[in-house]
Design a protein around this motif. Sequence first.
Motif, PDB file in Angstrom:
ATOM      1  N   UNK A 188      -6.033 -10.635 -20.707  1.00 46.11           N
ATOM      2  CA  UNK A 188      -4.970  -9.667 -20.434  1.00 46.11           C
ATOM      3  C   UNK A 188      -4.490  -9.831 -18.993  1.00 46.11           C
ATOM      4  N   UNK A 189      -3.251  -9.418 -18.743  1.00 44.82           N
ATOM      5  CA  UNK A 189      -2.682  -9.503 -17.396  1.00 44.82           C
ATOM      6  C   UNK A 189      -2.490  -8.083 -16.877  1.00 44.82           C
ATOM      7  N   UNK A 190      -2.925  -7.876 -15.640  1.00 47.42           N
ATOM      8  CA  UNK A 190      -2.842  -6.556 -15.016  1.00 47.42           C
ATOM      9  C   UNK A 190      -2.171  -6.702 -13.659  1.00 47.42           C
ATOM     10  N   UNK A 191      -1.142  -5.910 -13.434  1.00 51.93           N
ATOM     11  CA  UNK A 191      -0.420  -5.931 -12.159  1.00 51.93           C
ATOM     12  C   UNK A 191      -0.517  -4.544 -11.540  1.00 51.93           C
ATOM     13  N   UNK A 192      -1.068  -4.480 -10.313  1.00 50.49           N
ATOM     14  CA  UNK A 192      -1.249  -3.195  -9.609  1.00 50.49           C
ATOM     15  C   UNK A 192      -0.463  -3.257  -8.303  1.00 50.49           C
ATOM     16  N   UNK A 193       0.399  -2.262  -8.081  1.00 50.47           N
ATOM     17  CA  UNK A 193       1.154  -2.171  -6.829  1.00 50.47           C
ATOM     18  C   UNK A 193       0.932  -0.784  -6.245  1.00 50.47           C
ATOM     19  N   UNK A 194       0.650  -0.755  -4.967  1.00 54.44           N
ATOM     20  CA  UNK A 194       0.447   0.517  -4.267  1.00 54.44           C
ATOM     21  C   UNK A 194       1.406   0.581  -3.077  1.00 54.44           C
ATOM     22  N   UNK A 195       2.545   1.246  -3.233  1.00 54.11           N
ATOM     23  CA  UNK A 195       3.437   1.370  -2.074  1.00 54.11           C
ATOM     24  C   UNK A 195       2.783   2.280  -1.029  1.00 54.11           C
ATOM     25  N   UNK A 196       2.981   1.991   0.250  1.00 55.44           N
ATOM     26  CA  UNK A 196       2.358   2.831   1.278  1.00 55.44           C
ATOM     27  C   UNK A 196       2.964   4.227   1.285  1.00 55.44           C
ATOM     28  N   UNK A 197       2.147   5.222   1.586  1.00 55.80           N
ATOM     29  CA  UNK A 197       2.609   6.599   1.680  1.00 55.80           C
ATOM     30  C   UNK A 197       3.404   6.818   2.961  1.00 55.80           C
ATOM     31  N   UNK A 198       4.074   7.951   3.023  1.00 51.11           N
ATOM     32  CA  UNK A 198       4.883   8.307   4.193  1.00 51.11           C
ATOM     33  C   UNK A 198       4.158   9.417   4.944  1.00 51.11           C
ATOM     34  N   UNK A 199       3.988   9.237   6.243  1.00 49.32           N
ATOM     35  CA  UNK A 199       3.310  10.227   7.081  1.00 49.32           C
ATOM     36  C   UNK A 199       4.201  10.543   8.271  1.00 49.32           C
TER      37      UNK A 199
END
Length: 188
Positions: free
Chosen positions: A31-42
């Motif tokens: 299986x193929x898994x793609x994970x993206x985590x955009x940075x939060x805004x502070x």
Amino acid sequence: MNLTKVSIQQTFGQIAIQTQNASQEMHSQAAELSIKQPPGTLEISSPSGDLNIDSSAAWAALGKGPNLDWMSMIYSQSKGIALQGIARIVAEGHRMAQITNPQNPFAEIAKRDYRAPNPVQYTTAPSYTNVRISYQPYPAEITGVPHSVELQASSPQLDVQYNPGSVDIYMKQQNSIDIQVSQYDWYK
């Protein structure tokens, strides 16, 4: 004497079982898994605090304060100065009343009156504590906006093959009983 002889022979039956096991085959691609985590805004903002400096006590210590405060300071001393003056007059009267005193109290009293300092204090003692400083800080305002994780998964088709097994049951050997009667010679 002739006796008969009975002969019995038995053959047991045998059952045979032949089995072929079932089989199963599974094939699958990864299986193929793609994970993206955009940075939060502070965001952090820190408002300026309030600084208050009160130097009115320092100006009063130098005699440069407001006129009303200066007059109030002199007025508040007047009762104590009057009581000290009355006490001094009473003490001088007692000294003058002593006739047997060989010294001359009148001359000493007159001499001291010319040198007497002014009892009124027009200024206060200067000190670094006359200036009052206060600071009121404000808390920092922190605003955070988290962003959710982006997951994308692709699962390939699962290929399953099943081969059924089989069971064969049959008679390997038939059962039988063989009975034979024969003449038997006892003296033989």
